[in-house]
Design a protein around this motif. Sequence first.
Motif, PDB file in Angstrom:
ATOM      1  N   LEU A  39     -55.871  10.679 -40.109  1.00 43.03           N
ATOM      2  CA  LEU A  39     -56.437  11.900 -39.525  1.00 43.03           C
ATOM      3  C   LEU A  39     -55.855  12.167 -38.141  1.00 43.03           C
ATOM      4  CD1 LEU A  39     -60.193  11.566 -40.567  1.00 43.03           C
ATOM      5  CD2 LEU A  39     -58.542  13.215 -41.428  1.00 43.03           C
ATOM      6  N   ALA A  40     -55.684  11.108 -37.353  1.00 44.37           N
ATOM      7  CA  ALA A  40     -55.111  11.274 -36.006  1.00 44.37           C
ATOM      8  C   ALA A  40     -53.665  11.757 -36.095  1.00 44.37           C
ATOM      9  CB  ALA A  40     -55.193   9.960 -35.243  1.00 44.37           C
ATOM     10  N   LEU A  41     -52.899  11.223 -37.061  1.00 48.43           N
ATOM     11  CA  LEU A  41     -51.524  11.684 -37.271  1.00 48.43           C
ATOM     12  C   LEU A  41     -51.505  13.152 -37.695  1.00 48.43           C
ATOM     13  CD1 LEU A  41     -50.181   8.536 -39.138  1.00 48.43           C
ATOM     14  CD2 LEU A  41     -49.313   9.384 -36.937  1.00 48.43           C
ATOM     15  N   ARG A  42     -52.421  13.515 -38.589  1.00 50.41           N
ATOM     16  CA  ARG A  42     -52.495  14.911 -39.035  1.00 50.41           C
ATOM     17  C   ARG A  42     -52.812  15.839 -37.861  1.00 50.41           C
ATOM     18  NH1 ARG A  42     -57.932  16.855 -41.559  1.00 50.41           N
ATOM     19  NH2 ARG A  42     -58.318  16.658 -39.317  1.00 50.41           N
ATOM     20  N   ASN A  43     -53.780  15.449 -37.023  1.00 52.82           N
ATOM     21  CA  ASN A  43     -54.139  16.279 -35.867  1.00 52.82           C
ATOM     22  C   ASN A  43     -52.950  16.469 -34.926  1.00 52.82           C
ATOM     23  OD1 ASN A  43     -56.754  16.519 -36.802  1.00 52.82           O
ATOM     24  ND2 ASN A  43     -57.543  14.819 -35.569  1.00 52.82           N
ATOM     25  N   THR A  44     -52.213  15.384 -34.723  1.00 54.79           N
ATOM     26  CA  THR A  44     -51.025  15.462 -33.851  1.00 54.79           C
ATOM     27  C   THR A  44     -49.982  16.401 -34.464  1.00 54.79           C
ATOM     28  OG1 THR A  44     -51.448  13.165 -33.207  1.00 54.79           O
ATOM     29  CG2 THR A  44     -49.301  14.092 -32.634  1.00 54.79           C
ATOM     30  N   ALA A  45     -49.793  16.276 -35.774  1.00 52.62           N
ATOM     31  CA  ALA A  45     -48.823  17.129 -36.467  1.00 52.62           C
ATOM     32  C   ALA A  45     -49.210  18.601 -36.345  1.00 52.62           C
ATOM     33  CB  ALA A  45     -48.729  16.724 -37.937  1.00 52.62           C
ATOM     34  N   ARG A  46     -50.486  18.900 -36.460  1.00 48.76           N
ATOM     35  CA  ARG A  46     -50.941  20.292 -36.373  1.00 48.76           C
ATOM     36  C   ARG A  46     -50.709  20.870 -34.980  1.00 48.76           C
ATOM     37  NH1 ARG A  46     -56.607  20.219 -39.940  1.00 48.76           N
ATOM     38  NH2 ARG A  46     -55.562  20.180 -41.990  1.00 48.76           N
ATOM     39  N   VAL A  47     -50.867  20.041 -33.953  1.00 50.11           N
ATOM     40  CA  VAL A  47     -50.588  20.522 -32.589  1.00 50.11           C
ATOM     41  C   VAL A  47     -49.100  20.837 -32.438  1.00 50.11           C
ATOM     42  CG1 VAL A  47     -50.537  19.884 -30.151  1.00 50.11           C
ATOM     43  CG2 VAL A  47     -52.550  19.346 -31.535  1.00 50.11           C
ATOM     44  N   PHE A  91     -53.324  23.620 -26.593  1.00 45.31           N
ATOM     45  CA  PHE A  91     -52.610  22.560 -27.311  1.00 45.31           C
ATOM     46  C   PHE A  91     -51.962  21.555 -26.373  1.00 45.31           C
ATOM     47  CE2 PHE A  91     -52.473  26.318 -30.143  1.00 45.31           C
ATOM     48  CZ  PHE A  91     -53.318  25.819 -31.131  1.00 45.31           C
ATOM     49  N   GLU A  92     -51.503  22.006 -25.199  1.00 46.13           N
ATOM     50  CA  GLU A  92     -50.840  21.080 -24.283  1.00 46.13           C
ATOM     51  C   GLU A  92     -51.810  20.041 -23.731  1.00 46.13           C
ATOM     52  OE1 GLU A  92     -51.965  24.692 -21.732  1.00 46.13           O
ATOM     53  OE2 GLU A  92     -51.395  24.223 -23.792  1.00 46.13           O
ATOM     54  N   THR A  93     -53.104  20.356 -23.738  1.00 46.06           N
ATOM     55  CA  THR A  93     -54.123  19.380 -23.317  1.00 46.06           C
ATOM     56  C   THR A  93     -54.590  18.534 -24.492  1.00 46.06           C
ATOM     57  OG1 THR A  93     -54.861  20.967 -21.645  1.00 46.06           O
ATOM     58  CG2 THR A  93     -56.317  19.118 -22.088  1.00 46.06           C
ATOM     59  N   ALA A  94     -54.611  19.137 -25.686  1.00 46.94           N
ATOM     60  CA  ALA A  94     -55.069  18.412 -26.879  1.00 46.94           C
ATOM     61  C   ALA A  94     -54.082  17.315 -27.280  1.00 46.94           C
ATOM     62  CB  ALA A  94     -55.270  19.392 -28.027  1.00 46.94           C
ATOM     63  N   LEU A  95     -52.770  17.589 -27.142  1.00 49.24           N
ATOM     64  CA  LEU A  95     -51.757  16.643 -27.628  1.00 49.24           C
ATOM     65  C   LEU A  95     -51.861  15.254 -26.988  1.00 49.24           C
ATOM     66  CD1 LEU A  95     -49.375  16.283 -29.523  1.00 49.24           C
ATOM     67  CD2 LEU A  95     -47.870  17.115 -27.699  1.00 49.24           C
ATOM     68  N   PRO A  96     -51.970  15.131 -25.654  1.00 48.47           N
ATOM     69  CA  PRO A  96     -52.088  13.778 -25.067  1.00 48.47           C
ATOM     70  C   PRO A  96     -53.340  13.026 -25.555  1.00 48.47           C
ATOM     71  CG  PRO A  96     -51.599  15.410 -23.366  1.00 48.47           C
ATOM     72  CD  PRO A  96     -51.910  16.172 -24.612  1.00 48.47           C
ATOM     73  N   LYS A 101     -63.228   7.844 -30.591  1.00 47.40           N
ATOM     74  CA  LYS A 101     -64.010   9.000 -31.036  1.00 47.40           C
ATOM     75  C   LYS A 101     -63.948  10.142 -30.022  1.00 47.40           C
ATOM     76  CE  LYS A 101     -67.511   6.479 -33.703  1.00 47.40           C
ATOM     77  NZ  LYS A 101     -68.946   6.121 -33.766  1.00 47.40           N
ATOM     78  N   THR A 102     -64.099   9.792 -28.754  1.00 49.34           N
ATOM     79  CA  THR A 102     -64.180  10.828 -27.720  1.00 49.34           C
ATOM     80  C   THR A 102     -62.843  11.529 -27.517  1.00 49.34           C
ATOM     81  OG1 THR A 102     -65.857   9.453 -26.614  1.00 49.34           O
ATOM     82  CG2 THR A 102     -64.972  11.301 -25.382  1.00 49.34           C
ATOM     83  N   ASN A 103     -61.753  10.749 -27.466  1.00 50.03           N
ATOM     84  CA  ASN A 103     -60.425  11.364 -27.331  1.00 50.03           C
ATOM     85  C   ASN A 103     -60.134  12.302 -28.500  1.00 50.03           C
ATOM     86  OD1 ASN A 103     -58.650  10.403 -24.968  1.00 50.03           O
ATOM     87  ND2 ASN A 103     -59.630   8.505 -25.646  1.00 50.03           N
ATOM     88  N   ASN A 104     -60.480  11.854 -29.704  1.00 51.49           N
ATOM     89  CA  ASN A 104     -60.217  12.669 -30.890  1.00 51.49           C
ATOM     90  C   ASN A 104     -61.063  13.949 -30.877  1.00 51.49           C
ATOM     91  OD1 ASN A 104     -58.923  12.825 -33.645  1.00 51.49           O
ATOM     92  ND2 ASN A 104     -61.074  12.994 -34.207  1.00 51.49           N
ATOM     93  N   SER A 105     -62.366  13.824 -30.562  1.00 54.16           N
ATOM     94  CA  SER A 105     -63.257  14.994 -30.564  1.00 54.16           C
ATOM     95  C   SER A 105     -62.879  15.976 -29.460  1.00 54.16           C
ATOM     96  CB  SER A 105     -64.718  14.551 -30.391  1.00 54.16           C
ATOM     97  OG  SER A 105     -65.144  13.797 -31.492  1.00 54.16           O
ATOM     98  N   LEU A 106     -62.507  15.444 -28.293  1.00 58.01           N
ATOM     99  CA  LEU A 106     -62.117  16.323 -27.190  1.00 58.01           C
ATOM    100  C   LEU A 106     -60.805  17.038 -27.510  1.00 58.01           C
ATOM    101  CD1 LEU A 106     -62.951  17.272 -24.379  1.00 58.01           C
ATOM    102  CD2 LEU A 106     -61.762  15.303 -23.424  1.00 58.01           C
ATOM    103  N   GLY A 107     -59.881  16.313 -28.157  1.00 55.95           N
ATOM    104  CA  GLY A 107     -58.631  16.930 -28.587  1.00 55.95           C
ATOM    105  C   GLY A 107     -58.882  18.053 -29.591  1.00 55.95           C
TER     106      GLY A 107
END
Length: 572
Positions: free
Chosen positions: A187-195, A162-167, A147-153
């Motif tokens: 959702l995590a795959l979608r977020n990665t794709a958007r970055v 974006f360079e901090t959100a991607l990892p 949850k925290t990694n996803n929300s912080l991203g």
Amino acid sequence: MNRRFKHITLFFVLVSVLCILSCSNKNSAAIELQQAKLLMETAPDSALTILNSIQSPENLSDQEYASYCLQLTQALDKNYILLTTDTLIKKAEIYYEEQEDIPSLALTYYYMGRVYSDMQDAMQAQQYYLKALELSENINNIELLIKTNNSLGTLYSYQDIFETALPLYKKTLQLLENSNDSTRISLALRNTARVFTETQQLDSAIYYFQEAIKMATPESISSLQNDLGSLYLKTGQYKEAYDCIQKSLRTCSNPHLQYHLYLTYGEYLLKTTQYDSAGYYLNQSLQSPNIYTQAGSLYYLAQIERQKSDITNYFRYWDQYEQLRDSIDEDSHYENIRMVQSMFNYQHIADEKIKYEKEAAQRMIIIYQILIVSTIILIIGFFILKKEQKKKKKLLDLKEQLYKQSQQHLEDNKKQIQLLENELSNGQETLSEVKKQLFEAQKLMLEMENRQISLKQNTLEILEQDLKRSSLYIKIHRADSGLTESEWSELALLIDATYSDFTGRILELSQRISTEELRICYLVKIGIPVKKIATLTNLTSSGVSQCRRRLYKKLTQGPENAENFDLFISEF
């Protein structure tokens, strides 16, 4: 005796019932909190209903109230209710920090991040997400790490970092590898794709969107197909773009999402030179309440008119587009977030050191405070004890003085004189001359003391007669209303003159006597009944009785008693 036993039994039964009810209420709240906690992940709406049903949560124990504050914030967030204040979650933070409850504190920090994200305070949201991340790693809480990694991203993505959100998104995917939760994986795959899209790594973006679509739910697949179609448009793959856009239009069940789909379809039609159809769909998307969708629609409509060489309509659409673009708030916390993140890393060790030093200093302060408070209490106790002893001595002296002035003392002296006379008459021959002189001296002293007592009593009777003949005394006994300040002052002077500094002697027994209480003493001294005292002092009869009881305790240290007070004052 039986009746008294019944009363005692009834009292204990009532106390037991009250205790049972109190325990029942506390147990009920604890059960409801536990039920809400169990339902939080699977049925957050039910959890919110249970939490809202808890009556007077502020009366719960500290532990239960902290749990309530955390769970209510959690339920509101899971039900997509905007969090507009940090009041509740702050209470949980304070309690769990004091108790050093790391698992609960980690969860609290996460939801503090959620609160500040909703409040659009990116700085504080980042700080609490980072704290939650650190604690979650320490206790290896996988669920909270996800949850925290996803929300912080997401927070960094909104700030274009974006360079901090991607990892962070990739870390979320790693943590979800062994999970069967296809919704969160999608959702995590979608977020990665958007970055990847924002950083122009379009091939990687297409790959992650394709993987996200494979695991998508019916509710999210339309949006994902549209995003992938938009990507194909950017890469010039129009056939693939058309297929994705058509699928997204067919599967869309959200009326608000349709506007965005029309925008993407309009862009496709524009790029494939189908201007009339493009204009139709772009005018449809222009009706969107979303300002970004409106701006995109106006931009492509202007491009259509440009292709048609219609300069008038081109400038009309372009001016509207520019106005919308200027109204979009482009401020961000980009530099501030970078600075806070770096400061958090570098200052972590320093913060730990300061924390331990502060705790040690606080412990020493507490020890010094305890010593100072204890010393002050001992000194105050000593002075109170000395004061009470002095007051008791004054009271004993006063009783002794009253006794010496009383008729009883006079009678006791007469008896002693009679005994001495009998001794002298019966032992004329046997008593020695020294004993006869001693008996005679004792008899003489007792007779002189009796004459002094009689003289004082006669003087007191004369003074009392003068007091009773005074106009003020007569007025008080006849009055139906209160006295003026000057009349109260006159009454005090009369009583002090008659009864040898009555006021001063009363104040010696207690300095805490108020003016109202002193006036009651005056009126009781001159024999005014309770109802008349109430009239003269503007009090109720019950108020006068209560005041008399308190006065007796103040003056004698004995238990409160109105009748004993009247007797005490009459003999004073």
